[in-house]
Design an enzyme around this catalytic site. Structure first.
Site, PDB file in Angstrom:
ATOM      1  N   CYS A  86       0.863  -1.181   0.000  1.00 41.51           N
ATOM      2  CA  CYS A  86       0.000   0.000   0.000  1.00 41.51           C
ATOM      3  C   CYS A  86       0.900   1.231   0.000  1.00 41.51           C
ATOM      4  O   CYS A  86       1.717   1.405   0.917  1.00 41.51           O
ATOM      5  CB  CYS A  86      -0.898  -0.010   1.240  1.00 41.51           C
ATOM      6  SG  CYS A  86      -1.953   1.432   1.276  1.00 41.51           S
ATOM      7  N   GLY A  87       0.755   2.042  -1.028  1.00 43.39           N
ATOM      8  CA  GLY A  87       1.658   3.188  -1.200  1.00 43.39           C
ATOM      9  C   GLY A  87       1.330   4.334  -0.258  1.00 43.39           C
ATOM     10  O   GLY A  87       2.213   4.861   0.429  1.00 43.39           O
ATOM     11  N   HIS A  88       0.061   4.722  -0.216  1.00 45.33           N
ATOM     12  CA  HIS A  88      -0.278   5.829   0.693  1.00 45.33           C
ATOM     13  C   HIS A  88       0.012   5.380   2.124  1.00 45.33           C
ATOM     14  O   HIS A  88       0.452   6.166   2.965  1.00 45.33           O
ATOM     15  CB  HIS A  88      -1.745   6.269   0.517  1.00 45.33           C
ATOM     16  CG  HIS A  88      -2.689   5.565   1.446  1.00 45.33           C
ATOM     17  ND1 HIS A  88      -3.307   4.382   1.128  1.00 45.33           N
ATOM     18  CD2 HIS A  88      -3.062   5.857   2.715  1.00 45.33           C
ATOM     19  CE1 HIS A  88      -4.036   3.981   2.168  1.00 45.33           C
ATOM     20  NE2 HIS A  88      -3.917   4.853   3.131  1.00 45.33           N
ATOM     21  N   HIS A 204      -8.362  -3.777  -7.906  1.00 51.03           N
ATOM     22  CA  HIS A 204      -8.416  -2.312  -7.898  1.00 51.03           C
ATOM     23  C   HIS A 204      -8.735  -1.862  -9.329  1.00 51.03           C
ATOM     24  O   HIS A 204      -8.145  -2.385 -10.283  1.00 51.03           O
ATOM     25  CB  HIS A 204      -7.077  -1.686  -7.511  1.00 51.03           C
ATOM     26  CG  HIS A 204      -6.656  -1.931  -6.085  1.00 51.03           C
ATOM     27  ND1 HIS A 204      -6.302  -3.174  -5.600  1.00 51.03           N
ATOM     28  CD2 HIS A 204      -6.508  -1.067  -5.049  1.00 51.03           C
ATOM     29  CE1 HIS A 204      -5.964  -3.065  -4.316  1.00 51.03           C
ATOM     30  NE2 HIS A 204      -6.082  -1.796  -3.953  1.00 51.03           N
ATOM     31  N   ASP A 229     -10.113   5.404  -3.177  1.00 56.22           N
ATOM     32  CA  ASP A 229      -8.912   5.982  -2.567  1.00 56.22           C
ATOM     33  C   ASP A 229      -8.997   7.500  -2.637  1.00 56.22           C
ATOM     34  O   ASP A 229      -9.208   8.067  -3.705  1.00 56.22           O
ATOM     35  CB  ASP A 229      -7.671   5.471  -3.320  1.00 56.22           C
ATOM     36  CG  ASP A 229      -6.401   5.650  -2.518  1.00 56.22           C
ATOM     37  OD1 ASP A 229      -6.325   6.611  -1.722  1.00 56.22           O
ATOM     38  OD2 ASP A 229      -5.480   4.836  -2.693  1.00 56.22           O
ATOM     39  N   CYS A 233      -3.257   7.027  -4.775  1.00 61.38           N
ATOM     40  CA  CYS A 233      -2.988   5.587  -4.689  1.00 61.38           C
ATOM     41  C   CYS A 233      -1.549   5.269  -5.122  1.00 61.38           C
ATOM     42  O   CYS A 233      -1.222   5.315  -6.312  1.00 61.38           O
ATOM     43  CB  CYS A 233      -3.977   4.772  -5.532  1.00 61.38           C
ATOM     44  SG  CYS A 233      -3.871   3.008  -5.182  1.00 61.38           S
ATOM     45  N   GLY A 234      -0.732   4.920  -4.138  1.00 59.49           N
ATOM     46  CA  GLY A 234       0.688   4.670  -4.429  1.00 59.49           C
ATOM     47  C   GLY A 234       0.909   3.459  -5.306  1.00 59.49           C
ATOM     48  O   GLY A 234       1.721   3.498  -6.242  1.00 59.49           O
ATOM     49  N   THR A 235       0.180   2.368  -5.031  1.00 56.86           N
ATOM     50  CA  THR A 235       0.371   1.182  -5.873  1.00 56.86           C
ATOM     51  C   THR A 235      -0.286   1.400  -7.242  1.00 56.86           C
ATOM     52  O   THR A 235       0.223   0.935  -8.255  1.00 56.86           O
ATOM     53  CB  THR A 235      -0.182  -0.088  -5.190  1.00 56.86           C
ATOM     54  OG1 THR A 235      -1.527   0.168  -4.750  1.00 56.86           O
ATOM     55  CG2 THR A 235       0.665  -0.488  -3.997  1.00 56.86           C
TER      56      THR A 235
HETATM   57  O1  PYC Z   1      -1.894   3.859  -1.919  1.00 54.20           O
HETATM   58  O2  PYC Z   1      -1.371   1.878  -2.693  1.00 54.20           O
HETATM   59  C1  PYC Z   1      -2.153   2.646  -2.154  1.00 54.20           C
HETATM   60  C2  PYC Z   1      -3.482   2.145  -1.738  1.00 54.20           C
HETATM   61  C3  PYC Z   1      -3.996   0.889  -1.930  1.00 54.20           C
HETATM   62  C4  PYC Z   1      -5.270   0.885  -1.373  1.00 54.20           C
HETATM   63  C5  PYC Z   1      -5.518   2.135  -0.854  1.00 54.20           C
HETATM   64  N1  PYC Z   1      -4.402   2.888  -1.082  1.00 54.20           N
END
Ligand code: PYC
Length: 313
Positions: A86-88, A204, A229, A233-235
């Protein structure tokens, strides 16, 4: 009464709850084993940590445990189950560990079930992390829902994504119900048709449109568990930049500014070595609460509840 120390933060509007989980003594010899053990033996705690009444369908959890390839390991999860990465959440964890006095600004690593993530906490408060290798898996996949065909790419960014610019919808908060309905139907179709990436579900769905602010693109991201999100979303941004690179639309080191539906921005670029594409993501997070989660054995709703289950819209 069970008690767990936790700290909440938000990254570009998307909340993360870091739960100190050393005392859980997860079983296994890798973070993948720990993830499996947490999911199979302690799923009631996952749900208690993030679901109502202590949390909400929007909240992402980060369980801090001893790592194998780094001092600290993190298992990310939400209302519906366990996440790969999870990036965030990584940005939130970094700022939280500084807040808790465990880390100082500078370079650190976390061990996750899908790989080691290197990160750098700047003195300006921004966090830059080098994600797990990411890639475009299937190009131009057509998904038919509501009598319309949505063309998109399936890609890996630490989670499985369907990336779609061909949707014709406005990416605005006022339009969120339509975005949730359509993305949920696409996710369901992908699930039923058995699409997978890196052995994970494509759970996603990410829509892109022209930016409103100073960015290259604006997105809407449906997460497993039915919430969208609030951050870029980092990923999802990792999957996006890996795909742009694979399609010859982004050069290594060229910065891509991804804006979320709430207007928050992540900067991203790719580093390429041979066939390995490593996305680098930069954003910022703020601590919002220090908590002690109490789980009372007499509470009939102690394990939390949600209307969503894995595979649901
Ligand atoms: O930021 O990767 C992310 C993420 C995944 C689900 C919610 N945020």
């Amino acid at each position: 009464m069970q008690r767990f120390r936790a700290i909440d933060s938000h990254t570009g509007g998307e909340p993360t709850r870091l739960v100190f989980g050393e005392g859980l003594c997860l079983r296994g010899n890798s973070m993948a084993d720990f993830r499996e053990d947490f999911g199979s033996r302690l799923d009631h705690l996952r749900s208690a940590f993030v679901c109502e009444p202590r949390g909400s369908d929007v909240l992402v959890g980060a369980l801090l445990v001893p790592g194998f390839r780094a001092e600290h390991g993190v298992i990310f999860f939400n209302n519906a189950g366990l996440l790969g990465m999870c990036g965030h959440g990584t940005i939130g964890v970094a700022k939280t560990l500084v807040h808790a006095g465990i880390w100082s600004p500078g370079e650190h690593q976390i061990d996750t079930p899908v790989g080691v993530v290197n990160l750098d906490i700047g003195t300006d408060g921004k966090v830059t992390f080098r994600n797990v290798p990411s890639f475009l898996s299937e190009k131009d996949v057509a998904v038919e829902v509501e009598g319309r065909v949505f063309n998109g790419d399936i890609a890996w960014g630490g989670n499985g994504f369907f990336l779609c610019s061909d949707h014709g919808m406005k990416i605005e908060l006022e339009n969120v119900n339509e975005l949730l309905r359509v993305s949920g139907a696409i996710k369901e179709k992908l699930f039923v048709s058995g699409h997978r990436v890196n052995n994970y579900e494509v759970d996603h769905v990410e829509f892109f449109a022209d930016p409103v602010g100073e960015a290259d693109s604006r997105n809407f991201v449906l997460c497993p568990g039915g919430a969208y999100d609030r951050s870029p979303c980092g990923t999802g941004t990792s999957a996006k930049v890996a795909t742009l690179y694979a399609r010859g639309k982004l050069q290594p080191g060229e910065v891509w500014r991804q804006e979320s539906i709430t207007g928050s921005i992540f900067e991203a670029w790719v580093e390429v070595e041979g066939d390995t594409i490593t996305p680098v993501i930069r954003g910022e997070a703020f601590v919002t609460a220090e908590l002690e989660l109490l789980i009372d054995p007499a509470d009939p709703l102690r394990d939390g509840f949600t209307a969503f289950k894995r595979g649901d819209k």
